[in-house]
Scaffold this active site. Sequence first.
Site, short mmCIF file in Angstrom:
data_model
loop_
_atom_site.label_atom_id
_atom_site.label_comp_id
_atom_site.label_asym_id
_atom_site.label_seq_id
_atom_site.Cartn_x
_atom_site.Cartn_y
_atom_site.Cartn_z
N ARG A 236 17.06 -9.21 6.23
CA ARG A 236 16.85 -8.69 4.88
C ARG A 236 18.06 -7.84 4.52
NH1 ARG A 236 13.81 -12.15 4.36
NH2 ARG A 236 11.62 -12.12 3.66
N GLU A 264 19.23 -8.20 -4.44
CA GLU A 264 19.23 -9.66 -4.31
C GLU A 264 18.77 -10.29 -5.61
OE1 GLU A 264 18.41 -12.43 -0.53
OE2 GLU A 264 16.61 -11.44 -1.30
N HIS A 283 20.09 -16.98 0.04
CA HIS A 283 18.80 -16.83 0.72
C HIS A 283 18.20 -18.20 1.06
CE1 HIS A 283 15.29 -13.79 1.19
NE2 HIS A 283 15.12 -14.81 2.01
#
Length: 325
Positions: A236, A264, A283
């Site tokens: 993360r 993000e 991602h």
Amino acid sequence: MSPEFLPQLFPEPLMRRLAAVLDFDPEFVVQDFSEPAAKAALAEAEVVVSSWGVPKLNDDVLAGAPHLKAVLHAAGTVKWILGDAGWERGIVVSSSSGANALPVAEYTLASILMAGKGIFQLREDFRKERSFTLGYIHPGVGNFGRTIGVVSASKIGRRVLELLRPFDFTVLLYDPFVGAAEAAELGAESVGLDELVARADVVSVHAPDLPETEHLINAERLALMRDGTVVVNTARGRLVDTAALTVELLNGRLSAVIDVTHPEPLPAHSPLYDLPNVFLTPHVAGSHGNELSRMGLFMVEDAERYAAGEPLLHRVDPETLWRQA
């Protein structure tokens, strides 16, 4: 779940296996437990099959689900799904996080091997020069004898350790819950985090996103890394101090393979999009495309075991959930 995920998670062969052990309507997909039809279904349900987009099974919802005994979650984390009353009732929860760990570990291994060959900078050089000297031996590249630092023996971290075994690497592991003997069994040397970042050629981050792990890789630990170290983050974004890492990447001292960021996505003006020493992806290390059906498969297998009265393979341990992703 969000209805678009149903056919991707459970294509026809898996749907047939699921229907063989569970009595359900494959056209009935719930996104709001407050709707009358959802309330009626929950009042009778023994098993919930869920995925991304599932509403929270909070205490009020569970009060209307007196027969519920199992949640089979065809996705990753289950931390936020079940209310306290559910754990206290002993509802069994299974998760496909182990299935999602596999492509992340594969992405990580590919990143480590590609980074070791210096492939990202060599690609940039080749693009600019449009030529090369045949037979020239590039110094400073190669994977023989590299030191790889794995941060956390999570499900993904353990799979990465397994995938690293066939290669000529020295592997370091930082995990405060894993002792030296267990680390050795996993093929790694147990070390402190500061030692790991100082020794490793590649630092690969696999710790869970917890308050305690925010900026686990901070400016001080980035400064401990030797010139040329590669940071790989598939966990993360919050685990790595983005601003501090950006400084190190801008000056060219470090390189990075980054699949997750904080924020993000990164703002459009971030220099990380354009740096030659950064390989940035949106991602995608986790399950995508046909990999989603593997997540469905894990829950189909547990549905079959549940129907047969056997222990579930992918059951979540509520005692250790707090330190999991």
